[in-house]
Design an enzyme around this catalytic site. Structure first.
Site, PDB file in Angstrom:
ATOM      1  N   GLY A   1      72.490   5.616 -63.112  1.00 50.58           N
ATOM      2  CA  GLY A   1      74.605   5.301 -63.145  1.00 50.58           C
ATOM      3  C   GLY A   1      74.928   4.241 -63.672  1.00 50.58           C
ATOM      4  O   GLY A   1      74.457   2.856 -62.978  1.00 50.58           O
TER       5      GLY A   1
ATOM      6  N   GLN B   1      81.404  -2.590 -63.080  1.00 47.47           N
ATOM      7  CA  GLN B   1      79.847  -2.649 -63.226  1.00 47.47           C
ATOM      8  C   GLN B   1      80.037  -3.291 -64.376  1.00 47.47           C
ATOM      9  O   GLN B   1      78.935  -3.793 -64.693  1.00 47.47           O
ATOM     10  CB  GLN B   1      78.847  -1.820 -63.084  1.00 47.47           C
ATOM     11  CG  GLN B   1      78.724  -1.569 -61.619  1.00 47.47           C
ATOM     12  CD  GLN B   1      77.924  -0.361 -61.591  1.00 47.47           C
ATOM     13  OE1 GLN B   1      77.166   0.772 -61.934  1.00 47.47           O
ATOM     14  NE2 GLN B   1      76.669  -0.941 -60.588  1.00 47.47           N
TER      15      GLN B   1
ATOM     16  N   CYS C   1      70.589  -0.810 -57.986  1.00 45.52           N
ATOM     17  CA  CYS C   1      71.958  -0.664 -57.976  1.00 45.52           C
ATOM     18  C   CYS C   1      72.048  -1.786 -59.656  1.00 45.52           C
ATOM     19  O   CYS C   1      71.474  -3.645 -59.362  1.00 45.52           O
ATOM     20  CB  CYS C   1      72.868  -1.672 -57.363  1.00 45.52           C
ATOM     21  SG  CYS C   1      74.950  -2.377 -58.138  1.00 45.52           S
ATOM     22  N   LEU C   2      72.379  -1.921 -60.781  1.00 41.93           N
ATOM     23  CA  LEU C   2      72.371  -3.068 -61.523  1.00 41.93           C
ATOM     24  C   LEU C   2      72.946  -4.211 -61.074  1.00 41.93           C
ATOM     25  O   LEU C   2      72.215  -5.047 -62.255  1.00 41.93           O
ATOM     26  CB  LEU C   2      72.956  -1.562 -62.875  1.00 41.93           C
ATOM     27  CG  LEU C   2      71.883  -0.567 -63.874  1.00 41.93           C
ATOM     28  CD1 LEU C   2      72.501   0.091 -64.769  1.00 41.93           C
ATOM     29  CD2 LEU C   2      70.208  -1.271 -64.064  1.00 41.93           C
TER      30      LEU C   2
ATOM     31  N   HIS D   1      76.966   6.883 -55.031  1.00 41.69           N
ATOM     32  CA  HIS D   1      76.920   5.211 -55.084  1.00 41.69           C
ATOM     33  C   HIS D   1      77.558   4.537 -56.263  1.00 41.69           C
ATOM     34  O   HIS D   1      78.459   3.998 -56.621  1.00 41.69           O
ATOM     35  CB  HIS D   1      74.251   5.357 -55.705  1.00 41.69           C
ATOM     36  CG  HIS D   1      74.731   3.999 -55.876  1.00 41.69           C
ATOM     37  ND1 HIS D   1      74.014   3.643 -55.544  1.00 41.69           N
ATOM     38  CD2 HIS D   1      75.651   3.236 -56.461  1.00 41.69           C
ATOM     39  CE1 HIS D   1      73.941   2.082 -55.545  1.00 41.69           C
ATOM     40  NE2 HIS D   1      74.696   2.112 -57.172  1.00 41.69           N
ATOM     41  N   GLU D   2      77.556   5.908 -57.531  1.00 40.66           N
ATOM     42  CA  GLU D   2      78.657   4.832 -58.304  1.00 40.66           C
ATOM     43  C   GLU D   2      80.280   4.705 -57.608  1.00 40.66           C
ATOM     44  O   GLU D   2      81.076   3.962 -58.423  1.00 40.66           O
ATOM     45  CB  GLU D   2      78.805   5.712 -59.415  1.00 40.66           C
ATOM     46  CG  GLU D   2      77.646   5.846 -60.329  1.00 40.66           C
ATOM     47  CD  GLU D   2      76.595   4.879 -60.120  1.00 40.66           C
ATOM     48  OE1 GLU D   2      77.712   3.486 -60.291  1.00 40.66           O
ATOM     49  OE2 GLU D   2      75.282   4.319 -60.439  1.00 40.66           O
TER      50      GLU D   2
ATOM     51  N   HIS E   1      81.270   2.367 -56.120  1.00 38.47           N
ATOM     52  CA  HIS E   1      81.912   1.447 -56.950  1.00 38.47           C
ATOM     53  C   HIS E   1      83.510   0.810 -57.251  1.00 38.47           C
ATOM     54  O   HIS E   1      84.066   0.014 -56.786  1.00 38.47           O
ATOM     55  CB  HIS E   1      80.924   1.214 -58.302  1.00 38.47           C
ATOM     56  CG  HIS E   1      79.452   0.750 -58.277  1.00 38.47           C
ATOM     57  ND1 HIS E   1      79.814  -1.096 -57.622  1.00 38.47           N
ATOM     58  CD2 HIS E   1      78.890   1.069 -58.206  1.00 38.47           C
ATOM     59  CE1 HIS E   1      78.509  -1.113 -57.986  1.00 38.47           C
ATOM     60  NE2 HIS E   1      77.459   0.598 -57.997  1.00 38.47           N
TER      61      HIS E   1
HETATM   62 CO    CO Z   1      75.416   0.281 -58.126  1.00 36.08          CO
END
Ligand code: CO
Length: 182
Positions: free
Chosen positions: A50, A55, A96-97, A138-139, A142
């Site tokens: 995701g 991000q 998380c990226l 989660h996304e 963000h």
């Molecule tokens: Co993340």
């Protein structure tokens, strides 16, 4: 299609861009299609499940995901709104990226009901459970400027302390390089 995709770099913790709430999409145009495609490209290239627009440095309410990793399961949710979070809370180790090397147990309700738009501007309402529901939550965080580090238990903060300190140090070095070009 020979159109070129935008190439996005990942925005890493503790970049303040990650803390700014994202703004709703107002025009469902080619720019949005390209943005979503570029985000999916970045997500897959980084082996993520995701990715949210902040991000890649964009303050736009767009999230992309592919919780199964199967070709054809790419999803794009524009202006998502979580209408309901229900079901038992489950705990799962999330990454998380924007936090390479950081992993933490996060508790979230199993079920969520989401209203969103597709890239072509069509409104949808859909219920999600299990891992997909977790990825969306989660996304969605963000888009609100909420990060993995905010959801961590004190024990996980201690466990990840050195990786987090290292991310901060690397961010400061990048900033320094940007401010004083050789
Ligand atoms: Co993340």
């Amino acid at each position: 299609m020979t159109e070129e995709l935008p190439e996005y770099d990942l925005t890493l913790y503790p970049d303040p861009l990650l803390r700014k709430p994202a703004e709703p999409v107002t025009s469902f145009d080619e720019g949005l299609t390209a943005l979503a495609a570029g985000m999916l490209e970045r997500m897959h290239a980084s082996n993520g499940v995701g990715l949210a627009a902040p991000q890649v440095g964009l303050r736009t309410r767009v999230l992309v995901m592919n919780p199964t990793g199967e070709e054809g399961d790419d999803r794009v949710l524009v202006n998502p709104e979580i209408l309901e979070r229900t079901g038992a809370e489950t705990s799962y180790e999330e990454g998380c990226l924007s936090f390479p090397g950081v992993y933490a147990e996060v508790r979230r309700p199993d079920h969520c009901k989401v209203r969103f738009f597709s890239v072509d501007g069509e409104e949808h309402e859909e219920e999600f459970t299990g891992f997909t529901s977790r990825v969306i939550q989660h996304e969605f965080d963000h888009l609100e400027g909420v990060l993995l580090v905010d959801r961590m238990s004190p024990a996980d903060k201690v466990r990840n302390k050195h990786v987090l300190q290292d991310l901060v140090a690397r961010y400061q070095e990048r900033r320094k390089r940007e401010e004083s070009p050789a």
